[in-house]
Each structure stands twice: as C-alpha cells, then as structure tokens.
Motif scaffolding. Structure first.
Motif, PDB file in Angstrom:
ATOM      1  N   GLN A  74       0.851  -1.195   0.000  1.00 50.09           N
ATOM      2  CA  GLN A  74       0.000   0.000   0.000  1.00 50.09           C
ATOM      3  C   GLN A  74       0.887   1.246   0.000  1.00 50.09           C
ATOM      4  N   LEU A  76       1.726   5.335   0.345  1.00 50.48           N
ATOM      5  CA  LEU A  76       1.404   6.600   0.990  1.00 50.48           C
ATOM      6  C   LEU A  76       2.234   7.675   0.299  1.00 50.48           C
ATOM      7  N   ASP A  78       2.985  11.559   0.195  1.00 47.62           N
ATOM      8  CA  ASP A  78       2.824  12.786   0.974  1.00 47.62           C
ATOM      9  C   ASP A  78       1.608  12.677   1.893  1.00 47.62           C
ATOM     10  N   ASN A  79       1.554  11.595   2.659  1.00 47.02           N
ATOM     11  CA  ASN A  79       0.492  11.328   3.645  1.00 47.02           C
ATOM     12  C   ASN A  79      -0.888  11.093   3.054  1.00 47.02           C
ATOM     13  N   GLU A  80      -0.971  10.814   1.750  1.00 50.17           N
ATOM     14  CA  GLU A  80      -2.255  10.446   1.168  1.00 50.17           C
ATOM     15  C   GLU A  80      -2.166   9.028   0.651  1.00 50.17           C
ATOM     16  N   VAL A  81      -3.179   8.214   0.950  1.00 48.92           N
ATOM     17  CA  VAL A  81      -3.150   6.830   0.499  1.00 48.92           C
ATOM     18  C   VAL A  81      -3.513   6.788  -0.989  1.00 48.92           C
ATOM     19  N   THR A  82      -2.675   6.130  -1.774  1.00 52.11           N
ATOM     20  CA  THR A  82      -2.969   5.958  -3.198  1.00 52.11           C
ATOM     21  C   THR A  82      -2.603   4.527  -3.597  1.00 52.11           C
ATOM     22  N   ILE A  90       1.149  11.589 -10.225  1.00 50.79           N
ATOM     23  CA  ILE A  90       1.423  12.519  -9.130  1.00 50.79           C
ATOM     24  C   ILE A  90       2.881  12.979  -9.172  1.00 50.79           C
ATOM     25  N   GLN A 103       1.335  22.124  -2.336  1.00 52.67           N
ATOM     26  CA  GLN A 103       1.956  20.932  -1.747  1.00 52.67           C
ATOM     27  C   GLN A 103       3.051  20.350  -2.633  1.00 52.67           C
TER      28      GLN A 103
END
Lengths: 184, 150
Positions: A74, A76, A78-82, A90, A103
């Motif tokens: 899984q 992460l 920049d602290n976002e789950v993708t 990105i 950001q």
C-alpha cells in the motif's frame, strides 16, 4: 659409398584439408557460449554513506515528495493513500508544478522524490514503484524533448556529441532519493 | 523431336569456389571469440527477475559486477532461505560484501553493481546488501529487470 644414407623423401607440408573443419568446430563452440545481449535494468545511484559529524541538508518540504510503501504494497504519497498506478501522474505533477500548487515543488530542478519501503515488501513491488517514478521522469523528459527538438529524449540524447550539454537532463534532473531504511 | 526440346546447358562451371571458405569461417570465429564473455557463473540461488518499463541498457559488460539475491538452491531441488551470491559462492557473512566490493572498486573504479534479485525476496535483505555497498562506496547500482511487454 654404402655408408651414405639414403635420404627418405618426405613432404614437409602440414595437411590443411581439415583446417576448415577445425575452424568450424571452434566457431560452433563460441557461437553456443556467446551471450551478446547486454544487461538491462533500472540504473540508480545509491546515497553515499553517512558520516557521524555530517549535517543533513535541509530540503524545503514542498520540494520533497515522499513515497512510502508498506509491506502489503500500500502506497502513501505525501500522507495520502494511493495505489501504485497513480504514482506516475502525481510524480509528474510534482516535477512540473513550478510553484502552482502549494503541496508540490517550486521548480523541476528542485523537486526531489524520496522513496522508502518497509523491509517486508516483496522485491517485485519495490521495482514496480521505482519503475513508476522513473517512468514519470522519462515521460517529462520525452515531452520536453518533443516540444523543443521534435523527437523523444532517447533520440535527442543519441544525437548529442560528447561535449554538448544535455539541456533536457539539466532542466529535469533525476532526483530520486533512496531513503535511509528503518531498522525494523 | 525429343532432341528439339533438349535443354541447352550453359557452358559455365556450376561450382561455388570454396577456397575462401576457411577464411570466412576464421573471420566469424575471431568475431565470436572477441565478443564472447565466457564466465557465466553457475547460480546457487533461484533468481527470477521482475519486469519493468523504464529500463536502460548497460553497454559496458566488463564493468558489471553481479550480485545475486534469492532463495538458496538446496540439494534435491528445494528452495531454502534467501541468500546472497557473488561470483560463484554464497556470501554467508554480509561484512564480506563490503570487502569484496571495496577490492572490485580498487581494480576498476567505474564498476557498476548489477543486482539480480528474485521477485519474492523481501526488500529488507536488499537494504542490508545496499548498506554494505554504500560503505564500500560502490554507489553505481543497476536493478536488473526484464523489459515489460507493452
């Protein structure tokens, strides 16, 4: 007169009829053992070893894109789950941001992508993620080369002489940082 | 009548000259002798390398130092614990990797370490090996992959 030895006539030539056969045998041997294809893969530069009294350079947080992968694959970002498939877009947005979104990076030459995984992650996923990051850089460079020189980056680079500066690589430097691994 | 249809055979010889055959063979032989790299080590670990898209070729084959990481081949065909192989031996003590790479870099400062890692190996072991490479300052690495079908 009887003491005089009678000379036996021998021809001093080496028979050369089998030469071609011998050469053929050797040829077949080298044909079979040869591997012509060069090694291919993802080229990376490891960070130099850390010395004790070294200061770690400060990087503006917005120029740094943190890619973290846990043992289950899984992601992460920049602290976002993708997920793995979304990484490429990105990273491209991060490189080409030029200070638009708060950001992401200020400019392409300052953008750094940091890559870190948990120790339990299988190697195949590690390569998958690294491949996505590298592909993002390749696509950015390809697009820039196509706009400016009308070809993709590989062709542009092949055309460069030894002393010519690679303007595309200077503008979009490959800054992928393999982060210091966690001890756990 | 039959004589009328008889084919005219050309008067020229139909043989291919074979005198230069050994020369041609020798040329080919010398080409393959020069391009051959004989040392293809016997693998003591199972390595099935993963595919990737953004691959580059490494042309200078002579600069490459291979490191194989994968489950050890056991007698009888089983798969053991993951192990590291350099040249033709398994490295049990990881501190030896540093020694080995340090010496390889003394011989050839442009050495590229090509990591051929099995797809199922956990990255923890890879990190351990990479830390040793960093200590030896062998910083140019290549993650060996196959080219993914697009």
């Amino acid at each position: 007169m009887p003491l005089l030895k009678q000379r036996v006539k021998r021809d001093a030539e080496i028979p050369s009829a089998s030469m071609a056969d011998i050469a053929f045998l050797l040829l077949i041997f080298f044909l079979v053992t040869t591997t012509i294809d060069a090694d291919k893969g993802i080229y990376m530069q490891l960070p130099p070893p850390i010395e004790d009294d070294q200061d770690i350079p400060e990087i503006n947080q917005r120029n740094l894109l943190n890619v973290l992968v846990n043992a289950d694959g899984q992601v992460l970002l920049d602290n976002e789950v993708t997920n793995v498939a979304a990484i490429r877009d990105i990273v491209k947005r991060h490189i080409l941001n030029n200070g638009r979104e708060p950001q992401f990076s200020l400019s392409p030459d300052k953008a750094v992508t940091s890559f870190k995984t948990k120790r339990g992650l299988p190697y195949v996923t590690y390569i998958e993620v690294l491949d996505e990051i590298k592909s993002a850089y390749n696509e950015v460079r390809d697009e820039a080369a196509r706009q400016e020189f009308g070809t993709d980056y590989g062709t542009y680079k092949a055309r460069l002489g030894d002393d010519d500066p690679d303007v595309i690589a200077d503008r979009y430097p490959l800054k992928i940082s393999l982060a210091e691994p966690d001890p756990d | 009548m039959s004589a009328h249809f008889k084919k005219k055979s050309a008067g020229t010889k139909q043989e291919i000259p074979t005198a230069s055959m050994p020369d041609i063979i020798f040329m080919l032989l010398i080409f393959f002798m020069v391009t051959t790299v004989l040392r293809e080590t016997e693998l003591l670990v199972n390595v099935s390398i993963p595919p990737a898209e953004a691959v580059e070729k490494i042309d200078q084959k002579r600069l490459i130092q291979y490191v194989y990481i994968g489950p050890e081949k056991l007698e009888g065909g089983g798969r053991g614990d993951p192990a590291v192989q350099i040249d033709d031996a398994i490295v049990r003590d990881q501190a030896n990797i540093r020694q080995f790479m340090y010496r390889a870099l003394l011989d050839e400062p442009r050495t590229i370490v090509s990591l051929r890692v099995d797809r199922d190996v956990e990255t923890g072991l890879l990190y351990d090996v990479q830390q040793e490479l960093r200590e030896a300052e062998a910083l140019r690495v290549n993650y060996s992959t196959t080219r993914a079908a697009e």
